[in-house]
Write a protein that holds these residues in place. Structure first.
Motif, mmCIF file in Angstrom:
data_model
loop_
_atom_site.group_PDB
_atom_site.id
_atom_site.type_symbol
_atom_site.label_atom_id
_atom_site.label_comp_id
_atom_site.label_asym_id
_atom_site.label_seq_id
_atom_site.Cartn_x
_atom_site.Cartn_y
_atom_site.Cartn_z
ATOM 1 N N GLU A 89 90.053 24.736 52.577
ATOM 2 C CA GLU A 89 90.360 25.870 53.496
ATOM 3 C C GLU A 89 90.400 27.173 52.252
ATOM 4 N N LYS A 98 82.901 26.723 45.846
ATOM 5 C CA LYS A 98 82.238 25.212 46.389
ATOM 6 C C LYS A 98 82.666 24.246 45.531
ATOM 7 N N ASN A 119 81.285 22.809 50.429
ATOM 8 C CA ASN A 119 82.664 22.665 50.798
ATOM 9 C C ASN A 119 82.628 21.800 52.007
ATOM 10 N N HIS A 132 85.318 31.587 48.761
ATOM 11 C CA HIS A 132 83.850 31.315 48.560
ATOM 12 C C HIS A 132 83.689 30.766 47.222
ATOM 13 N N ARG A 141 87.743 20.358 57.891
ATOM 14 C CA ARG A 141 88.910 20.824 57.369
ATOM 15 C C ARG A 141 89.946 20.874 58.348
ATOM 16 N N ASN A 161 77.358 23.320 52.269
ATOM 17 C CA ASN A 161 77.373 24.315 51.466
ATOM 18 C C ASN A 161 78.230 24.252 50.264
ATOM 19 N N PRO A 191 83.830 23.379 58.661
ATOM 20 C CA PRO A 191 85.230 23.791 59.182
ATOM 21 C C PRO A 191 85.889 22.680 60.045
ATOM 22 N N ASN A 238 87.232 27.896 50.580
ATOM 23 C CA ASN A 238 86.227 28.415 51.542
ATOM 24 C C ASN A 238 86.568 29.820 51.616
#
Length: 85
Positions: A55, A63, A8, A61, A14, A6, A11, A58
Motif C-alpha cells: 500500500e 512498482k 503492484n 507510485h 492489498r 501495474n 487494491p 502504491n
C-alpha cells in the motif's frame, strides 16, 4: 482477476492481506497459548506488513513487483557485448 496489476498488488488484494494479517494475529493472540501464540502472531504480522508495504509503495507510485529488472539486465548484456568487440 489479476493479483499483480501495474507492478503492484491489486487494491482488493492489498486490503485482503491487511485484514487477513490482523485476523491471524488477533486470533492467535486470543485463542492459542505458548509457542503457537508467538508463531501465529509473527505470521500475522508478516502478512500485515506485506499488505502495508504494498500500500505504501502504491501511494508513492513505486512498482516493487515489476519485472523491469529484466529489461535493465538485457540492456547491460548488450553494452557488455559491444565493449568486448
Amino acid at each position: 482477476m489479476k493479483i499483480i496489476r501495474n507492478g503492484n498488488f491489486a487494491p482488493w488484494f492489498r486490503i485482503l492481506l491487511w485484514a487477513t494479517g490482523i485476523a491471524i494475529a488477533a486470533a492467535s493472540y486470543f485463542l492459542l497459548s505458548g509457542i503457537e501464540k508467538f508463531v501465529g502472531v509473527v505470521i500475522g504480522m508478516i502478512v500485515l506488513a506485506t499488505g502495508t508495504y504494498a500500500e505504501r509503495a502504491n501511494m508513492l507510485h513505486l512498482k516493487p513487483f515489476d519485472d523491469s529488472y529484466k529489461k535493465a539486465r538485457k540492456s547491460y548484456e548488450r553494452d557488455d557485448d559491444e565493449s568486448k568487440k
